[in-house]
Write a protein that holds these residues in place. Sequence first.
Motif, PDB file in Angstrom:
ATOM      1  N   MET A   1       0.854  -1.187   0.000  1.00  0.00           N
ATOM      2  CA  MET A   1       0.000   0.000   0.000  1.00  0.00           C
ATOM      3  C   MET A   1       0.890   1.238   0.000  1.00  0.00           C
ATOM      4  O   MET A   1       1.982   1.234   0.534  1.00  0.00           O
ATOM      5  CB  MET A   1      -0.898   0.021   1.236  1.00  0.00           C
ATOM      6  N   ASN A   2       0.399   2.311  -0.604  1.00  0.00           N
ATOM      7  CA  ASN A   2       1.173   3.536  -0.581  1.00  0.00           C
ATOM      8  C   ASN A   2       0.256   4.716  -0.360  1.00  0.00           C
ATOM      9  O   ASN A   2      -0.889   4.559  -0.007  1.00  0.00           O
ATOM     10  CB  ASN A   2       1.984   3.685  -1.876  1.00  0.00           C
ATOM     11  N   ALA A   3       0.763   5.901  -0.567  1.00  0.00           N
ATOM     12  CA  ALA A   3       0.094   7.159  -0.238  1.00  0.00           C
ATOM     13  C   ALA A   3       0.100   7.330   1.275  1.00  0.00           C
ATOM     14  O   ALA A   3       0.641   6.525   2.014  1.00  0.00           O
ATOM     15  CB  ALA A   3      -1.318   7.245  -0.794  1.00  0.00           C
ATOM     16  N   GLU A   4      -0.516   8.421   1.759  1.00  0.00           N
ATOM     17  CA  GLU A   4      -0.440   8.692   3.190  1.00  0.00           C
ATOM     18  C   GLU A   4      -1.630   8.111   3.929  1.00  0.00           C
ATOM     19  O   GLU A   4      -2.664   7.818   3.358  1.00  0.00           O
ATOM     20  CB  GLU A   4      -0.362  10.204   3.411  1.00  0.00           C
ATOM     21  N   THR A   6      -4.934   7.762   5.768  1.00  0.00           N
ATOM     22  CA  THR A   6      -6.127   8.554   5.512  1.00  0.00           C
ATOM     23  C   THR A   6      -7.227   8.139   6.455  1.00  0.00           C
ATOM     24  O   THR A   6      -7.443   6.965   6.688  1.00  0.00           O
ATOM     25  CB  THR A   6      -6.590   8.356   4.060  1.00  0.00           C
ATOM     26  N   ILE A  31      -3.090   3.910   2.637  1.00  0.00           N
ATOM     27  CA  ILE A  31      -3.639   3.245   1.452  1.00  0.00           C
ATOM     28  C   ILE A  31      -3.473   4.149   0.238  1.00  0.00           C
ATOM     29  O   ILE A  31      -3.296   5.362   0.358  1.00  0.00           O
ATOM     30  CB  ILE A  31      -5.129   2.884   1.631  1.00  0.00           C
ATOM     31  N   ASP A  32      -3.547   3.535  -0.914  1.00  0.00           N
ATOM     32  CA  ASP A  32      -3.433   4.268  -2.166  1.00  0.00           C
ATOM     33  C   ASP A  32      -4.641   5.176  -2.346  1.00  0.00           C
ATOM     34  O   ASP A  32      -5.777   4.785  -2.079  1.00  0.00           O
ATOM     35  CB  ASP A  32      -3.348   3.266  -3.327  1.00  0.00           C
ATOM     36  N   ARG A  33      -4.412   6.384  -2.820  1.00  0.00           N
ATOM     37  CA  ARG A  33      -5.509   7.344  -2.998  1.00  0.00           C
ATOM     38  C   ARG A  33      -6.525   6.899  -4.050  1.00  0.00           C
ATOM     39  O   ARG A  33      -7.647   7.408  -4.078  1.00  0.00           O
ATOM     40  CB  ARG A  33      -4.959   8.720  -3.371  1.00  0.00           C
ATOM     41  N   ARG A  34      -6.167   5.959  -4.872  1.00  0.00           N
ATOM     42  CA  ARG A  34      -7.106   5.510  -5.899  1.00  0.00           C
ATOM     43  C   ARG A  34      -8.339   4.866  -5.279  1.00  0.00           C
ATOM     44  O   ARG A  34      -9.400   4.827  -5.907  1.00  0.00           O
ATOM     45  CB  ARG A  34      -6.433   4.527  -6.866  1.00  0.00           C
ATOM     46  N   TYR A  35      -8.193   4.375  -4.050  1.00  0.00           N
ATOM     47  CA  TYR A  35      -9.354   3.776  -3.397  1.00  0.00           C
ATOM     48  C   TYR A  35     -10.460   4.793  -3.120  1.00  0.00           C
ATOM     49  O   TYR A  35     -11.613   4.431  -2.948  1.00  0.00           O
ATOM     50  CB  TYR A  35      -8.942   3.102  -2.085  1.00  0.00           C
ATOM     51  N   ASN A 302     -15.226   0.276  -4.005  1.00  0.00           N
ATOM     52  CA  ASN A 302     -13.793   0.021  -3.845  1.00  0.00           C
ATOM     53  C   ASN A 302     -13.464  -0.769  -2.577  1.00  0.00           C
ATOM     54  O   ASN A 302     -12.306  -1.139  -2.368  1.00  0.00           O
ATOM     55  CB  ASN A 302     -13.026   1.348  -3.811  1.00  0.00           C
ATOM     56  N   ASP A 309      -6.526  -5.951   0.028  1.00  0.00           N
ATOM     57  CA  ASP A 309      -5.230  -5.314   0.267  1.00  0.00           C
ATOM     58  C   ASP A 309      -4.895  -5.311   1.761  1.00  0.00           C
ATOM     59  O   ASP A 309      -3.804  -5.702   2.181  1.00  0.00           O
ATOM     60  CB  ASP A 309      -5.278  -3.878  -0.271  1.00  0.00           C
TER      61      ASP A 309
END
Length: 340
Positions: A1-4, A6, A31-35, A302, A309
Amino acid sequence: MNAEATAGDGSTGDDATAGVSGATRWTVPAIDRRYFEVRPALFYRDLIVPGAAFAIAYASLLQAQGWAFAAAFLIAVVSLHRAAILMHDICHQYDNPRLKRFIWVWDLTIGAIAAIPSPRFLRPHRIHHATGTFRTKDDPQYLLVRTDRTLAVFVLILIPFIMPILNLANAVVASVAGTALDEAVERWAAKRGMPTGSVVADRHRPRVIWLSRYCVALYALYAYLLPETLGIAYAVLVAGWWLTTIRIPLEHRMEHLLERSDKRDHILDSFTIESPLAAILQPLAMRFHAAHHLYPGVPYHNLPALHRDLKASDAEYRATIVPFWSVVRGNIPERPRATA
């Protein structure tokens, strides 16, 4: 997982971490911001398909008998429940400009049938998600149905019969006197230690009043054209509310309250149910409730991917995964709040 990391409704900040035991702080996994990306087409699909199924089944219901009546009734109730539960995501995405038109469509269709303008749900549900008030006496949606037998009877048996009448009464009063009834109920309940969160914010009141008048007009027209079917309409709404209320114990422990909650309490007291059996009562990924409480801003479509994940990468999250029948029986051991 990436991004900050949230938290909240897709925002970052103080709510991303919370004190657990003195200097120890538990951090929400990043988690990734795409979620957090909303796909309006999926919202429309999950409104139109069950909405059409409800319309067809209800029309058949008015003319059917015997087993055909029972089948049409079941389809109408399940379809209405599935379309109505979109209000849960509407609450978290209410200010998202990409869903502005969709929310109007929901309010003018399913919201009118249920006699609940979506802004009425915002405040109580956001109080439920707020760290500090979640699972406390100030949480209007954390009901101790597993330990308070009287409350369980009221919520799981009586409330489904009351809510269709109460919602329509609220709509009638709002059409004439604005939100005065909500404010009176809130004051009365507050004096008795029963928060409702029912007061509508000032910016939402014009919309609630307009939608209430629209709802009352539709109900009056229906009663004028098909008065002999009002009993069937009420029965469908009662059954729909019953599906909603029996879902409550599948999402949280509902055994006792805390003085104050922190962010980790959301994952300690939320269940994840992988069994497809739960999907009937918890449609639109509501059964991934721990992921939802960690990241309320993630839209329902999502959540299955986010669940996979988190399950693969986070032991704390894996501990929220429980068997369906264990939750039904209420024999899930409570996890300790303090961390090492």
